[in-house]
Write a protein that holds these residues in place. Sequence first.
Motif, PDB file in Angstrom:
ATOM      1  N   ALA A 146     -26.940 -33.380  20.078  1.00  0.00           N
ATOM      2  CA  ALA A 146     -25.998 -32.068  20.253  1.00  0.00           C
ATOM      3  C   ALA A 146     -24.864 -32.061  19.456  1.00  0.00           C
ATOM      4  CB  ALA A 146     -25.562 -32.210  21.842  1.00  0.00           C
ATOM      5  N   GLN A 147     -24.121 -33.291  19.212  1.00  0.00           N
ATOM      6  CA  GLN A 147     -22.951 -33.094  18.241  1.00  0.00           C
ATOM      7  C   GLN A 147     -23.337 -33.088  16.895  1.00  0.00           C
ATOM      8  OE1 GLN A 147     -23.446 -35.455  20.834  1.00  0.00           O
ATOM      9  NE2 GLN A 147     -22.025 -34.578  22.157  1.00  0.00           N
ATOM     10  N   VAL A 148     -24.447 -33.655  16.314  1.00  0.00           N
ATOM     11  CA  VAL A 148     -25.072 -33.413  15.010  1.00  0.00           C
ATOM     12  C   VAL A 148     -25.240 -31.877  14.662  1.00  0.00           C
ATOM     13  CG1 VAL A 148     -26.828 -33.977  13.297  1.00  0.00           C
ATOM     14  CG2 VAL A 148     -25.684 -35.725  14.648  1.00  0.00           C
ATOM     15  N   ARG A 149     -25.657 -31.404  15.859  1.00  0.00           N
ATOM     16  CA  ARG A 149     -26.153 -30.078  15.695  1.00  0.00           C
ATOM     17  C   ARG A 149     -24.907 -28.887  15.611  1.00  0.00           C
ATOM     18  NH1 ARG A 149     -31.110 -26.220  15.279  1.00  0.00           N
ATOM     19  NH2 ARG A 149     -30.508 -24.468  16.255  1.00  0.00           N
ATOM     20  N   ALA A 150     -24.192 -29.360  16.520  1.00  0.00           N
ATOM     21  CA  ALA A 150     -22.845 -28.379  16.641  1.00  0.00           C
ATOM     22  C   ALA A 150     -21.865 -28.712  15.600  1.00  0.00           C
ATOM     23  CB  ALA A 150     -22.293 -28.877  17.801  1.00  0.00           C
ATOM     24  N   ALA A 151     -21.726 -29.630  14.832  1.00  0.00           N
ATOM     25  CA  ALA A 151     -20.776 -30.161  13.905  1.00  0.00           C
ATOM     26  C   ALA A 151     -21.679 -29.381  12.607  1.00  0.00           C
ATOM     27  CB  ALA A 151     -20.740 -31.543  13.499  1.00  0.00           C
ATOM     28  N   GLY A 195     -23.251 -26.887  12.204  1.00  0.00           N
ATOM     29  CA  GLY A 195     -23.084 -25.440  12.304  1.00  0.00           C
ATOM     30  C   GLY A 195     -21.503 -24.958  12.489  1.00  0.00           C
ATOM     31  N   ASP A 196     -20.388 -25.906  12.092  1.00  0.00           N
ATOM     32  CA  ASP A 196     -19.237 -25.634  12.558  1.00  0.00           C
ATOM     33  C   ASP A 196     -18.266 -26.195  11.269  1.00  0.00           C
ATOM     34  OD1 ASP A 196     -16.335 -25.372  13.489  1.00  0.00           O
ATOM     35  OD2 ASP A 196     -16.938 -26.760  15.005  1.00  0.00           O
ATOM     36  N   GLY A 212     -35.972 -26.854  16.287  1.00  0.00           N
ATOM     37  CA  GLY A 212     -34.476 -27.165  16.298  1.00  0.00           C
ATOM     38  C   GLY A 212     -34.142 -28.389  15.627  1.00  0.00           C
ATOM     39  N   HIS A 213     -35.147 -29.305  15.104  1.00  0.00           N
ATOM     40  CA  HIS A 213     -34.847 -30.689  14.474  1.00  0.00           C
ATOM     41  C   HIS A 213     -33.720 -30.350  13.444  1.00  0.00           C
ATOM     42  CE1 HIS A 213     -36.915 -30.270  10.723  1.00  0.00           C
ATOM     43  NE2 HIS A 213     -37.764 -29.708  11.139  1.00  0.00           N
ATOM     44  N   VAL A 214     -32.986 -31.314  13.079  1.00  0.00           N
ATOM     45  CA  VAL A 214     -32.094 -31.252  12.170  1.00  0.00           C
ATOM     46  C   VAL A 214     -32.426 -32.030  10.810  1.00  0.00           C
ATOM     47  CG1 VAL A 214     -30.123 -30.680  13.480  1.00  0.00           C
ATOM     48  CG2 VAL A 214     -30.758 -33.271  13.202  1.00  0.00           C
ATOM     49  N   GLY A 234     -26.932 -24.784   9.965  1.00  0.00           N
ATOM     50  CA  GLY A 234     -25.611 -24.316   9.628  1.00  0.00           C
ATOM     51  C   GLY A 234     -25.629 -23.696   8.332  1.00  0.00           C
ATOM     52  N   VAL A 235     -24.352 -23.452   7.803  1.00  0.00           N
ATOM     53  CA  VAL A 235     -24.330 -22.847   6.306  1.00  0.00           C
ATOM     54  C   VAL A 235     -24.917 -24.000   5.263  1.00  0.00           C
ATOM     55  CG1 VAL A 235     -22.107 -21.374   6.828  1.00  0.00           C
ATOM     56  CG2 VAL A 235     -21.704 -23.815   5.851  1.00  0.00           C
TER      57      VAL A 235
END
Length: 396
Positions: free
Chosen positions: A50-55, A57-58, A332-334, A339-340
């Motif tokens: 959850a944190q890897v995906r959110a970071a 994208g942020d 949704g795997h990373v 993100g950018v």
Amino acid sequence: MLSTTTPVSDVDIFDDEVLNNPYPVYEELRELGPAVHLSRHNCWVLPRYAQVRAASGDHERFSSVDSVGLDPALNERRRGGVLASDPPEHDVLRGVLSESLAPRALAGLRADIGRRAEELVAPLVERGTFDVVRDLARVFPVSVVADLIGMPLAAREQVLRFADAFFNTFGPLNERTRRSLPVAETLFDELAALMSRDNLEPGGWGEAVHRAADRGVIGEHQVVPLLRAYLVASMDTTINAIGSGLWLLAQRPEAWRALREDRGLVPPVFEEILRCESPVQVFFRRTTCPVRYEDVVIPEQAQVGLLFGSANRDPREWTDPDRFQVDRAPTGHVGFGYGVHGCAGQGLARIEAQAVLSALLDRVERIELAGPPRRHLNNVIRGLDSLPVTVTTGKV
Ligand code: HEM
């Protein structure tokens, strides 16, 4: 000063033993908390999905400027590149080749890439025994991408040596990075020369990037770094996705049979390969403000590792995450980030890997290990140096 509630670990995630098999360490880190301070490297890591995906994208709170690698001096050298910049500068650089890598352009390449995969795979299958990494995975992406850029293929060995050395430099200044620095430095200039306007074929990405400089979209000094970034980013990533993928499949005859029977499984299986054995295990960011997760606070200006390889095996996100599952379709795997900075070449990588898998599936009834695979250790890339296999032919 770290608070008393801060999860801390003294593990060295760049140690040979950990690189060889990082998964037990990832599990420990995930159990410690949503963000963990690594005392040896004075950095933080995010081990959970959850944190890897959110970071990822942020980019406003997790900047890539002077921070995608762990070592400050080496980060400085990457300054201003596509991987190491934030919007709006980042988006200008990323925009230069966005059309060349858009679905429409890629659709036009699919047949040619499929044909090339068949030409490479057919004689290997006839031989019966070959090395997946040496004879296939290290040959295919470099020939495809060198042609797309329009650069001479004679530079193949330089490109591969440069890519491995370059990826090591995203880690700490350990022995692996120290050994890589002279290689990266020597080849840096050689590659620059190969990417000069005179050396590039017309009609390729190389020409497109030079034209962007002519129009003033980017500076002249940004041409070679941009081309080099795309070239290098497309090598050990795709090479190891193919190598690890065939390693996973060669150990699972039932999975190979399922793929032979239902080719619709090839695209989701490639995603499952990236989830299970993510070629890029970690890239870094720097916090632009304090970031809180539950009762853990990462301070401003902290170096933070996004552990893609751990996030993709987080049981909080995936059921039975250590199991390679042909029909999982892990949306949704990373493995390509998110993100950018999410992988600019993911469409191309998918076409290349699926072409290789399809060419093999057409011809090979059984693929088996012909000897022990040899792991290649790199600070941020996970993959193999050698994967000997024996194949038994048989039409579908
Ligand atoms: C299976 C193969 C591949 C994997 C696993 C992979 C993985 C990744 C990952 C994880 C990132 C994110 C970096 C970050 O968040 O800081 C990334 C970025 C990037 N990739 Fe890939 N990649 C692959 C293939 C390719 C190919 C074929 C190309 C070129 C055609 C490419 C070009 C790039 C570029 C230019 C970036 C930087 C994007 C940016 O900063 O905006 N990659 N890749």
